[in-house]
Each structure stands twice: as structure tokens, then as C-alpha cells.
Design an enzyme around this catalytic site. Structure first.
Site, PDB file in Angstrom:
ATOM      1  N   PRO A   2       0.831  -1.202   0.000  1.00 25.89           N
ATOM      2  CA  PRO A   2       0.000   0.000   0.000  1.00 25.89           C
ATOM      3  C   PRO A   2       0.866   1.253   0.000  1.00 25.89           C
ATOM      4  O   PRO A   2       1.939   1.270   0.583  1.00 25.89           O
ATOM      5  CB  PRO A   2      -0.763  -0.077   1.321  1.00 25.89           C
ATOM      6  N   GLU A   3       0.388   2.307  -0.643  1.00 28.62           N
ATOM      7  CA  GLU A   3       1.133   3.561  -0.668  1.00 28.62           C
ATOM      8  C   GLU A   3       0.701   4.427   0.515  1.00 28.62           C
ATOM      9  O   GLU A   3      -0.297   4.154   1.174  1.00 28.62           O
ATOM     10  CB  GLU A   3       0.839   4.299  -1.970  1.00 28.62           C
ATOM     11  N   LYS A  55       4.088   4.927   6.256  1.00 27.21           N
ATOM     12  CA  LYS A  55       3.189   3.792   6.023  1.00 27.21           C
ATOM     13  C   LYS A  55       2.886   3.039   7.306  1.00 27.21           C
ATOM     14  O   LYS A  55       2.374   1.921   7.265  1.00 27.21           O
ATOM     15  CB  LYS A  55       3.808   2.861   4.986  1.00 27.21           C
ATOM     16  N   ARG A 264      11.186  -4.720  -7.975  1.00 26.37           N
ATOM     17  CA  ARG A 264       9.854  -4.106  -8.087  1.00 26.37           C
ATOM     18  C   ARG A 264       9.636  -3.677  -9.537  1.00 26.37           C
ATOM     19  O   ARG A 264      10.551  -3.174 -10.182  1.00 26.37           O
ATOM     20  CB  ARG A 264       9.758  -2.884  -7.173  1.00 26.37           C
TER      21      ARG A 264
END
Ligand SMILES: [Zn+2]
Length: 277
Positions: A2-3, A55, A264
Site C-alpha cells: 500500500p502507498e 506507512k 519491483r
């Protein structure tokens, strides 16, 4: 993963539902959390607030206790009404915090700990975080300094590094680089000052745009994210997830490559984002 904007929205939703409310039930699959609960019950405390720090999700309870959770790749917090069916299976439950009116459920959360409020400031992982792009007092000079410190690293990897800037995940990494016309593979030392300024400002703009709408969904991880400013679901992002499709600026097919130590995926336009080196 999640960002930052997802965590921010989730924290805001949880805050609206839980803040000021007394906890009537606490459950966890983590023995280290239930041990704390056994010694100093979470039940009966008041949720003083829920906030995102980078985060990390921080829930402040009365009586000097903070629950820190981190979602990593698959974790999520949902909020339900008592008796409402969960959208994830019971075995994915890690933490339950219930008030009279709401049930917050943390699913597949890999990192969770209870800390005393007074220890939050010297918490090692929180201390290492770079300037928080969604923070009220975002320090642009410090962010720029931390990016410049990593002169030989590829800029896309540096943007993902939470110790440099807190908040950018893999989606925004590609989006921000395209928006500023910077090659993901450029070494930081080859990126101009104007480009670094553009990357930081754009990252902040995109993240803030995606938390500004009042439509915090009650199920907190259904992503509604856009960077193009368009509302059509197929046109919300510039390059992310669009390998082989035409670039929205120049129609060159969007490229994709695994990048960095964690491989990534990076999406980019080889025409709009020419390497300067
Ligand atoms: Zn292009």
C-alpha cells in the site's frame, strides 16, 4: 505494498469511526499483543486517535499505549458495524478492536506492536523515516538532501526508500517519474535540481490529491487512485499497469522492467523519460 495515501485514508476512516470511543473488545492472533492485553487490558481504554506516520498506522489508546501496525505487502484494516459480515476470512484476522458502534479488523498484518506513548519518539523504525509526504510539516529541503545523499543509486529505487521520503509506493514511483520526464534508471547524481524538485512536488501533489476527497470508503483498501486527473477508471494512471499500451503523452508503447534489489516492477516511457546519462 500500500502507498502512503492508502494508509492515510485508512487511518482517517479508522479515526472517524473509533476516536473518542471506549474499546469493548480486543482480540489478536499475535501472542506478543495478547500478552500486553493480559497484563494491562486494552478493553476499557479509549481510542484517542488513529494516524498514519509514513506507512505506519498508529492507534493511540488512553493510558499511555500505542498500537503500531505496518501493512507491508498484504496487510489491511477494515471497519465494520457489529454483526456485519467480514470481507476476508476469519483465519486472515490478526487484530480486532471493537467499540459499541464499530469493529476494526486488521487482516494479514505482518507487523504489530504495542509501545508506550513516551517511547514512540525514540522508536528506531519511526525515527529512520524520511520526511512524510502527507505530513502537515513536510520538510522539502530535508527530503531533497536525503535524495541527493544517494548519488549513485537509481532514482526509482531512491523514491521507494522510506528513509528518504515516506509515502511513495510502487504505483506512484512510476507515475511521478513519468510526470517529470525522468528516467527511472538515471543515477541520482545525473538528475538535475529542477527534476528533483519536480519529483518531490509531484509526489506530494499526487498523494495529497488522493486523500483530499471526502469519500473515505468504509472498507479501507479498495483503491481509488488517480494521477491523470481523469475519472474514467481506465484512464486514471499514466503508466502504471499499462505495459505495451500507448503512452498518454506520446503514444510510444509503455515499457516494463523489474528494478532494484526487490525486483519491483517499473513502468516507463522510453521516449518521454530519456536517460540523461
Ligand atoms: Zn511518452
Amino acid at each position: 505494498m500500500p502507498e502512503g495515501d492508502t494508509i492515510f485514508r485508512a487511518a482517517r476512516t479508522l479515526h472517524r469511526a473509533l476516536a473518542g470511543q471506549r474499546i469493548v473488545r480486543f482480540e489478536s492472533m499475535f501472542p506478543h499483543l495478547t500478552r500486553v492485553h493480559d497484563d494491562a487490558p486494552v478493553t476499557g481504554r479509549t481510542v484517542e486517535g488513529v494516524r498514519a506516520v509514513g506507512k505506519h498506522m498508529m492507534m493511540d489508546f488512553s493510558g499511555d499505549l500505542v498500537l503500531r501496525t505496518h501493512m507491508r505487502m498484504n496487510g489491511s484494516w477494515h471497519i465494520y458495524r457489529p454483526g456485519e459480515a467480514w470481507q476476508r476470512p476469519r483465519h486472515a484476522m490478526r487484530i480486532v478492536i471493537a467499540t459499541e458502534d464499530f469493529v476494526a479488523v486488521g487482516f494479514d498484518i505482518p507487523v504489530a506492536e504495542m509501545i508506550a506513548q513516551r517511547d514512540v519518539k525514540r522508536h528506531r523504525e519511526l525515527q529512520r523515516l524520511g520526511p512524510d509526504l502527507l505530513g502537515e510539516h513536510f520538510d522539502i529541503d530535508e527530503a531533497t538532501r536525503r535524495i541527493r545523499e544517494r548519488g549513485s543509486s537509481e532514482i526509482a529505487d531512491v523514491l521507494l526508500n522510506q528513509r528518504v521520503l515516506a509515502g511513495i509506493g510502487n504505483v506512484y514511483k512510476s507515475e511521478v517519474l513519468l510526470a517529470c520526464g525522468v528516467s527511472p534508471f538515471a543515477a541520482v547524481c545525473d538528475v538535475t535540481d529542477a527534476e528533483v524538485a519536480c519529483l518531490v512536488a509531484t509526489a506530494r501533489k499526487f498523494l495529497r490529491a488522493n486523500v483530499s476527497d471526502g469519500l473515505a470508503p468504509m472498507t479501507t483498501y479498495t483503491g481509488f487512485r488517480r494521477t491523470t486527473g481523469r475519472s474514467d477508471p481506465r484512464e486514471r494512471l499514466w503508466v502504471y499497469g499499462r505495459a505495451g499500451e500507448p503512452c498518454r503523452k506520446c503514444a510510444t508503447p509503455v515499457d516494463i522492467r523489474a528494478q532494484g534489489r526487490d525486483a519491483r516492477l517499473t513502468y516507463w516511457c522510453s521516449n518521454c523519460q530519456r536517460s540523461t546519462s
